[in-house]
Design a protein around this motif. Structure first.
Motif, mmCIF file in Angstrom:
data_model
loop_
_atom_site.group_PDB
_atom_site.id
_atom_site.type_symbol
_atom_site.label_atom_id
_atom_site.label_comp_id
_atom_site.label_asym_id
_atom_site.label_seq_id
_atom_site.Cartn_x
_atom_site.Cartn_y
_atom_site.Cartn_z
ATOM 1 N N ASP A 10 -99.609 -36.529 52.843
ATOM 2 C CA ASP A 10 -98.432 -36.729 53.688
ATOM 3 C C ASP A 10 -98.235 -38.231 53.846
ATOM 4 O O ASP A 10 -99.173 -38.942 54.223
ATOM 5 N N VAL A 11 -97.035 -38.700 53.565
ATOM 6 C CA VAL A 11 -96.749 -40.128 53.586
ATOM 7 C C VAL A 11 -95.927 -40.469 54.824
ATOM 8 O O VAL A 11 -94.960 -39.777 55.147
ATOM 9 N N ALA A 12 -96.325 -41.555 55.500
ATOM 10 C CA ALA A 12 -95.597 -42.027 56.680
ATOM 11 C C ALA A 12 -95.454 -43.547 56.597
ATOM 12 O O ALA A 12 -96.206 -44.289 57.224
ATOM 13 N N ILE A 13 -94.492 -43.984 55.803
ATOM 14 C CA ILE A 13 -94.217 -45.421 55.705
ATOM 15 C C ILE A 13 -93.491 -45.831 56.981
ATOM 16 O O ILE A 13 -92.522 -45.173 57.379
ATOM 17 N N PRO A 14 -93.924 -46.912 57.627
ATOM 18 C CA PRO A 14 -93.245 -47.348 58.851
ATOM 19 C C PRO A 14 -91.755 -47.605 58.612
ATOM 20 O O PRO A 14 -91.373 -48.197 57.597
ATOM 21 N N HIS A 15 -90.936 -47.147 59.529
ATOM 22 C CA HIS A 15 -89.483 -47.292 59.389
ATOM 23 C C HIS A 15 -89.039 -48.751 59.434
ATOM 24 O O HIS A 15 -87.996 -49.095 58.886
ATOM 25 N N ASP A 16 -89.850 -49.605 60.073
ATOM 26 C CA ASP A 16 -89.461 -51.006 60.190
ATOM 27 C C ASP A 16 -90.026 -51.876 59.063
ATOM 28 O O ASP A 16 -89.900 -53.096 59.099
ATOM 29 N N LEU A 17 -90.623 -51.262 58.049
ATOM 30 C CA LEU A 17 -91.129 -52.021 56.913
ATOM 31 C C LEU A 17 -89.960 -52.631 56.149
ATOM 32 O O LEU A 17 -88.933 -51.958 55.934
ATOM 33 N N ASP A 18 -90.100 -53.870 55.753
ATOM 34 C CA ASP A 18 -89.051 -54.556 54.999
ATOM 35 C C ASP A 18 -88.631 -53.697 53.808
ATOM 36 O O ASP A 18 -89.476 -53.207 53.062
ATOM 37 N N PRO A 19 -87.316 -53.480 53.621
ATOM 38 C CA PRO A 19 -86.837 -52.619 52.535
ATOM 39 C C PRO A 19 -87.310 -53.051 51.146
ATOM 40 O O PRO A 19 -87.582 -52.211 50.290
ATOM 41 N N TRP A 42 -104.902 -36.257 36.997
ATOM 42 C CA TRP A 42 -103.938 -35.735 37.977
ATOM 43 C C TRP A 42 -103.050 -34.736 37.240
ATOM 44 O O TRP A 42 -101.879 -34.990 36.965
ATOM 45 N N PRO A 43 -103.607 -33.546 36.907
ATOM 46 C CA PRO A 43 -102.860 -32.611 36.058
ATOM 47 C C PRO A 43 -101.706 -31.882 36.744
ATOM 48 O O PRO A 43 -100.826 -31.365 36.058
ATOM 49 N N GLU A 44 -101.702 -31.814 38.061
ATOM 50 C CA GLU A 44 -100.637 -31.078 38.768
ATOM 51 C C GLU A 44 -100.163 -31.878 39.963
ATOM 52 O O GLU A 44 -100.965 -32.450 40.708
ATOM 53 N N LEU A 45 -98.830 -31.902 40.153
ATOM 54 C CA LEU A 45 -98.219 -32.619 41.269
ATOM 55 C C LEU A 45 -96.948 -31.889 41.673
ATOM 56 O O LEU A 45 -96.060 -31.688 40.847
ATOM 57 N N TRP A 46 -96.888 -31.470 42.936
ATOM 58 C CA TRP A 46 -95.707 -30.777 43.457
ATOM 59 C C TRP A 46 -95.260 -31.428 44.756
ATOM 60 O O TRP A 46 -96.070 -31.745 45.629
ATOM 61 N N ARG A 47 -93.953 -31.579 44.909
ATOM 62 C CA ARG A 47 -93.373 -32.041 46.172
ATOM 63 C C ARG A 47 -93.314 -30.861 47.125
ATOM 64 O O ARG A 47 -93.056 -29.726 46.723
ATOM 65 N N ILE A 48 -93.531 -31.124 48.407
ATOM 66 C CA ILE A 48 -93.371 -30.107 49.443
ATOM 67 C C ILE A 48 -91.942 -30.233 49.963
ATOM 68 O O ILE A 48 -91.534 -31.301 50.430
ATOM 69 N N VAL A 49 -91.189 -29.158 49.840
ATOM 70 C CA VAL A 49 -89.768 -29.172 50.180
ATOM 71 C C VAL A 49 -89.562 -29.596 51.638
ATOM 72 O O VAL A 49 -90.224 -29.086 52.547
ATOM 73 N N GLY A 50 -88.658 -30.536 51.831
ATOM 74 C CA GLY A 50 -88.267 -30.971 53.164
ATOM 75 C C GLY A 50 -89.231 -31.937 53.829
ATOM 76 O O GLY A 50 -89.048 -32.287 54.992
ATOM 77 N N GLU A 51 -90.253 -32.385 53.111
ATOM 78 C CA GLU A 51 -91.238 -33.304 53.685
ATOM 79 C C GLU A 51 -91.479 -34.453 52.723
ATOM 80 O O GLU A 51 -91.245 -34.332 51.524
ATOM 81 N N TYR A 52 -91.949 -35.570 53.256
ATOM 82 C CA TYR A 52 -92.401 -36.665 52.390
ATOM 83 C C TYR A 52 -93.879 -36.419 52.178
ATOM 84 O O TYR A 52 -94.747 -37.052 52.785
ATOM 85 N N PRO A 74 -100.998 -47.222 45.821
ATOM 86 C CA PRO A 74 -100.379 -48.225 46.677
ATOM 87 C C PRO A 74 -99.972 -47.708 48.062
ATOM 88 O O PRO A 74 -100.008 -48.460 49.041
ATOM 89 N N LEU A 75 -99.609 -46.421 48.168
ATOM 90 C CA LEU A 75 -99.207 -45.872 49.473
ATOM 91 C C LEU A 75 -100.396 -45.335 50.279
ATOM 92 O O LEU A 75 -100.208 -44.820 51.381
ATOM 93 N N PHE A 76 -101.616 -45.461 49.763
ATOM 94 C CA PHE A 76 -102.801 -44.939 50.455
ATOM 95 C C PHE A 76 -102.868 -45.340 51.932
ATOM 96 O O PHE A 76 -103.167 -44.494 52.779
ATOM 97 N N PRO A 77 -102.576 -46.608 52.282
ATOM 98 C CA PRO A 77 -102.656 -46.974 53.701
ATOM 99 C C PRO A 77 -101.680 -46.211 54.602
ATOM 100 O O PRO A 77 -101.853 -46.195 55.820
ATOM 101 N N PHE A 78 -100.671 -45.586 54.004
ATOM 102 C CA PHE A 78 -99.650 -44.881 54.772
ATOM 103 C C PHE A 78 -99.763 -43.362 54.631
ATOM 104 O O PHE A 78 -98.836 -42.640 54.976
ATOM 105 N N MET A 79 -100.900 -42.881 54.110
ATOM 106 C CA MET A 79 -101.067 -41.452 53.859
ATOM 107 C C MET A 79 -102.072 -40.809 54.801
ATOM 108 O O MET A 79 -103.063 -41.413 55.179
ATOM 109 N N SER A 80 -101.771 -39.563 55.112
ATOM 110 C CA SER A 80 -102.735 -38.662 55.721
ATOM 111 C C SER A 80 -103.090 -37.682 54.605
ATOM 112 O O SER A 80 -102.190 -37.071 54.005
ATOM 113 N N ILE A 81 -104.383 -37.552 54.296
ATOM 114 C CA ILE A 81 -104.804 -36.795 53.121
ATOM 115 C C ILE A 81 -105.777 -35.697 53.519
ATOM 116 O O ILE A 81 -106.712 -35.929 54.281
ATOM 117 N N GLN A 82 -105.535 -34.500 52.987
ATOM 118 C CA GLN A 82 -106.445 -33.363 53.159
ATOM 119 C C GLN A 82 -106.955 -32.963 51.781
ATOM 120 O O GLN A 82 -106.161 -32.724 50.867
#
Length: 95
Positions: A10-19, A42-52, A74-82
């Motif tokens: 689950d990715v949560a990039i801060p909204h105030d991060l420089d574009p 990384w043989p399989e990758l699926w997006r979860i509908v309606g979520e980042y 690169p987005l590791f610092p902004f991820m919650s991982i299970q």
């Protein structure tokens, strides 16, 4: 011998991060993900509908290898991982 892992990110990039910083992070994340998929770890990758968020399967040598791989994103610092380790099910066709 490799191990399979089911990973939800689950990715949560801060909204105030420089574009521009955000765009660079997302581009580097995509490039890294494509490289890892091409390498076979990384043989399989699926997006979860309606979520980042995504659900992925990783095929790596160890717990430590998976941790290092995830930390290299690169987005590791902004991820919650299970992480869920996987084993072959005895009822799987061909098991």
């Amino acid at each position: 011998m490799t191990m399979l892992f089911h990973v939800r990110m689950d990715v949560a990039i801060p909204h105030d991060l420089d574009p521009e910083v955000r765009a660079d992070l997302v581009a580097r994340e995509k490039a890294r993900a494509l490289d890892l998929q091409a390498s076979g770890v990384w043989p399989e990758l699926w997006r979860i509908v309606g979520e980042y968020a995504n659900v992925s399967i990783f095929d790596v040598e160890s717990n430590d290898a998976l941790h290092d791989l995830l930390a290299s994103l690169p987005l590791f610092p902004f991820m919650s991982i299970q992480v869920t380790p996987l084993a072959t099910h005895p009822s799987k066709l061909g098991a």
